[in-house]
Design an enzyme around this catalytic site. Structure first.
Site, PDB file in Angstrom:
ATOM      1  N   HIS A  41       0.806  -1.227   0.000  1.00  0.00           N
ATOM      2  CA  HIS A  41       0.000   0.000   0.000  1.00  0.00           C
ATOM      3  C   HIS A  41       0.837   1.274   0.000  1.00  0.00           C
ATOM      4  O   HIS A  41       0.283   2.373  -0.081  1.00  0.00           O
ATOM      5  CB  HIS A  41      -0.936   0.005   1.212  1.00  0.00           C
ATOM      6  CG  HIS A  41      -2.051  -0.978   1.111  1.00  0.00           C
ATOM      7  ND1 HIS A  41      -1.930  -2.286   1.516  1.00  0.00           N
ATOM      8  CD2 HIS A  41      -3.315  -0.863   0.623  1.00  0.00           C
ATOM      9  CE1 HIS A  41      -3.067  -2.919   1.297  1.00  0.00           C
ATOM     10  NE2 HIS A  41      -3.923  -2.081   0.759  1.00  0.00           N
ATOM     11  N   HIS A  48      -2.730  -5.493  -6.173  1.00  0.00           N
ATOM     12  CA  HIS A  48      -2.957  -6.699  -5.383  1.00  0.00           C
ATOM     13  C   HIS A  48      -4.440  -7.052  -5.356  1.00  0.00           C
ATOM     14  O   HIS A  48      -5.299  -6.230  -5.663  1.00  0.00           O
ATOM     15  CB  HIS A  48      -2.416  -6.531  -3.957  1.00  0.00           C
ATOM     16  CG  HIS A  48      -3.012  -5.361  -3.230  1.00  0.00           C
ATOM     17  ND1 HIS A  48      -2.523  -4.082  -3.338  1.00  0.00           N
ATOM     18  CD2 HIS A  48      -4.048  -5.284  -2.368  1.00  0.00           C
ATOM     19  CE1 HIS A  48      -3.229  -3.264  -2.583  1.00  0.00           C
ATOM     20  NE2 HIS A  48      -4.181  -3.970  -1.992  1.00  0.00           N
ATOM     21  N   CYS A  83     -14.547  -4.922   3.568  1.00  0.00           N
ATOM     22  CA  CYS A  83     -13.576  -5.035   2.487  1.00  0.00           C
ATOM     23  C   CYS A  83     -12.254  -5.506   3.081  1.00  0.00           C
ATOM     24  O   CYS A  83     -12.024  -5.381   4.279  1.00  0.00           O
ATOM     25  CB  CYS A  83     -13.398  -3.726   1.729  1.00  0.00           C
ATOM     26  SG  CYS A  83     -13.003  -2.306   2.744  1.00  0.00           S
ATOM     27  N   HIS A  85      -8.513  -8.206   2.049  1.00  0.00           N
ATOM     28  CA  HIS A  85      -7.600  -8.885   1.126  1.00  0.00           C
ATOM     29  C   HIS A  85      -7.560 -10.374   1.425  1.00  0.00           C
ATOM     30  O   HIS A  85      -7.394 -10.747   2.591  1.00  0.00           O
ATOM     31  CB  HIS A  85      -6.185  -8.327   1.274  1.00  0.00           C
ATOM     32  CG  HIS A  85      -6.121  -6.832   1.221  1.00  0.00           C
ATOM     33  ND1 HIS A  85      -6.223  -6.035   2.345  1.00  0.00           N
ATOM     34  CD2 HIS A  85      -5.977  -5.997   0.173  1.00  0.00           C
ATOM     35  CE1 HIS A  85      -6.145  -4.772   1.980  1.00  0.00           C
ATOM     36  NE2 HIS A  85      -5.994  -4.711   0.677  1.00  0.00           N
ATOM     37  N   GLU A 103     -15.075  -9.078  11.265  1.00  0.00           N
ATOM     38  CA  GLU A 103     -15.350  -7.665  11.514  1.00  0.00           C
ATOM     39  C   GLU A 103     -16.718  -7.426  12.126  1.00  0.00           C
ATOM     40  O   GLU A 103     -16.872  -6.579  13.007  1.00  0.00           O
ATOM     41  CB  GLU A 103     -15.236  -6.857  10.215  1.00  0.00           C
ATOM     42  CG  GLU A 103     -13.823  -6.747   9.696  1.00  0.00           C
ATOM     43  CD  GLU A 103     -13.690  -5.797   8.516  1.00  0.00           C
ATOM     44  OE1 GLU A 103     -14.660  -5.076   8.205  1.00  0.00           O
ATOM     45  OE2 GLU A 103     -12.601  -5.773   7.917  1.00  0.00           O
ATOM     46  N   TYR A 119      -8.859  -0.501  -9.642  1.00  0.00           N
ATOM     47  CA  TYR A 119      -8.765   0.937  -9.391  1.00  0.00           C
ATOM     48  C   TYR A 119      -7.451   1.290  -8.711  1.00  0.00           C
ATOM     49  O   TYR A 119      -6.722   0.431  -8.211  1.00  0.00           O
ATOM     50  CB  TYR A 119      -9.945   1.433  -8.553  1.00  0.00           C
ATOM     51  CG  TYR A 119     -10.158   0.687  -7.265  1.00  0.00           C
ATOM     52  CD1 TYR A 119      -9.367   0.919  -6.149  1.00  0.00           C
ATOM     53  CD2 TYR A 119     -11.171  -0.256  -7.155  1.00  0.00           C
ATOM     54  CE1 TYR A 119      -9.558   0.233  -4.968  1.00  0.00           C
ATOM     55  CE2 TYR A 119     -11.370  -0.951  -5.983  1.00  0.00           C
ATOM     56  CZ  TYR A 119     -10.566  -0.701  -4.890  1.00  0.00           C
ATOM     57  OH  TYR A 119     -10.763  -1.392  -3.723  1.00  0.00           O
ATOM     58  N   GLU A 130      -4.416   2.596  -2.589  1.00  0.00           N
ATOM     59  CA  GLU A 130      -5.196   1.381  -2.860  1.00  0.00           C
ATOM     60  C   GLU A 130      -5.080   1.090  -4.353  1.00  0.00           C
ATOM     61  O   GLU A 130      -5.773   1.687  -5.172  1.00  0.00           O
ATOM     62  CB  GLU A 130      -6.661   1.563  -2.466  1.00  0.00           C
ATOM     63  CG  GLU A 130      -6.891   1.600  -0.974  1.00  0.00           C
ATOM     64  CD  GLU A 130      -6.712   0.256  -0.295  1.00  0.00           C
ATOM     65  OE1 GLU A 130      -6.268  -0.713  -0.942  1.00  0.00           O
ATOM     66  OE2 GLU A 130      -7.009   0.164   0.905  1.00  0.00           O
ATOM     67  N   GLU A 132      -5.765  -1.782  -6.498  1.00  0.00           N
ATOM     68  CA  GLU A 132      -6.412  -3.068  -6.252  1.00  0.00           C
ATOM     69  C   GLU A 132      -7.152  -3.633  -7.457  1.00  0.00           C
ATOM     70  O   GLU A 132      -7.736  -2.904  -8.263  1.00  0.00           O
ATOM     71  CB  GLU A 132      -7.391  -2.943  -5.073  1.00  0.00           C
ATOM     72  CG  GLU A 132      -6.663  -2.655  -3.774  1.00  0.00           C
ATOM     73  CD  GLU A 132      -7.551  -2.670  -2.548  1.00  0.00           C
ATOM     74  OE1 GLU A 132      -7.034  -2.984  -1.471  1.00  0.00           O
ATOM     75  OE2 GLU A 132      -8.756  -2.357  -2.658  1.00  0.00           O
ATOM     76  N   TRP A 175     -12.536   4.626  -2.217  1.00  0.00           N
ATOM     77  CA  TRP A 175     -12.926   3.577  -3.164  1.00  0.00           C
ATOM     78  C   TRP A 175     -14.423   3.266  -3.153  1.00  0.00           C
ATOM     79  O   TRP A 175     -14.908   2.538  -4.005  1.00  0.00           O
ATOM     80  CB  TRP A 175     -12.148   2.286  -2.862  1.00  0.00           C
ATOM     81  CG  TRP A 175     -12.413   1.717  -1.502  1.00  0.00           C
ATOM     82  CD1 TRP A 175     -13.415   0.857  -1.146  1.00  0.00           C
ATOM     83  CD2 TRP A 175     -11.692   1.986  -0.302  1.00  0.00           C
ATOM     84  NE1 TRP A 175     -13.353   0.569   0.207  1.00  0.00           N
ATOM     85  CE2 TRP A 175     -12.302   1.254   0.747  1.00  0.00           C
ATOM     86  CE3 TRP A 175     -10.572   2.776  -0.010  1.00  0.00           C
ATOM     87  CZ2 TRP A 175     -11.834   1.279   2.060  1.00  0.00           C
ATOM     88  CZ3 TRP A 175     -10.116   2.807   1.302  1.00  0.00           C
ATOM     89  CH2 TRP A 175     -10.737   2.071   2.318  1.00  0.00           C
TER      90      TRP A 175
END
Length: 197
Positions: A41, A48, A83, A85, A103, A119, A130, A132, A175
């Site tokens: 990042h 990624h 959101c 990874h 979460e 993006y 970001e 991604e 995002w």
């Protein structure tokens, strides 16, 4: 720097701590390697794999979360339901279900793929980027929420009209609109025309 999910380690199967690794991809989403989470990042960012989840209640309202103030990236802003990874070799679907539970304390119902979007969104506040290839998922939230306060500061279910008003007032993640707009066809299929997404 405080220890946060970006800089923390997780325990491997043998009990030793390891840095969190992300899957690097090419422009077509094919895996080309791995990188440590925070390094991926740092500007200009390394492309990624990521995922974004949009969950709705029975009335067709979207579950938003305000990111906890302790988050390393975009703290205190509103964003989509969840959101994150995937770990290397973890499927985006499995990662989306795992992180939603970690979460928010719920398992999504009817979770379905909703396409991908690529993006590049810098975060001016942190200087992180970001970059991604994001896998999108939509589904239902049909259990009582049990948010982890280290991840989630606040939650809200909103209609499309309420979201428009909230978004104008801010703050939202950089995002958010990119992933929402990319997921809209699947959202409309899930919620029906009356929800007006």
């Amino acid at each position: 720097m405080p220890t946060t999910p970006a800089t923390a380690t997780h325990s491997s199967s043998n009990g030793t701590a390891e840095p969190i690794m992300l899957e690097l991809v090419d422009e077509n989403g094919a895996t080309i390697g791995t990188a440590e989470k925070l390094a991926a990042h740092q500007a200009p960012g390394q492309l990624h794999r990521a995922f974004s989840v949009f969950l709705f209640d029975e009335q067709g309202r979207l579950l938003l979360q305000r990111r906890a103030l302790g988050k390393y990236h975009s703290p205190g802003v509103w964003s989509n339901t969840c959101c994150g990874h995937p770990y290397p070799d973890e499927s985006p679907f499995a990662a989306a279900a795992r992180r939603t539970y970690e979460e928010l304390g719920i398992s999504p119902s009817l979770l379905a793929e909703a396409g991908t979007v690529r993006y590049n969104h810098p975060d001016p506040a942190s200087g992180l980027v970001e970059q991604e290839f994001n896998h999108l998922f939509v589904g239902m939230a049909q259990e009582a929420l049990k948010p982890d306060p280290e991840e989630v500061g606040e939650t809200a279910f909103v209609t499309a009209a309420e979201l428009e008003k909230r978004h104008a007032e801010g703050p939202f993640s950089a995002w958010f609109m990119t992933v929402l707009d990319a997921a809209r066809p699947a959202i409309r299929e899930l919620t029906g025309p009356s929800a007006d997404w």
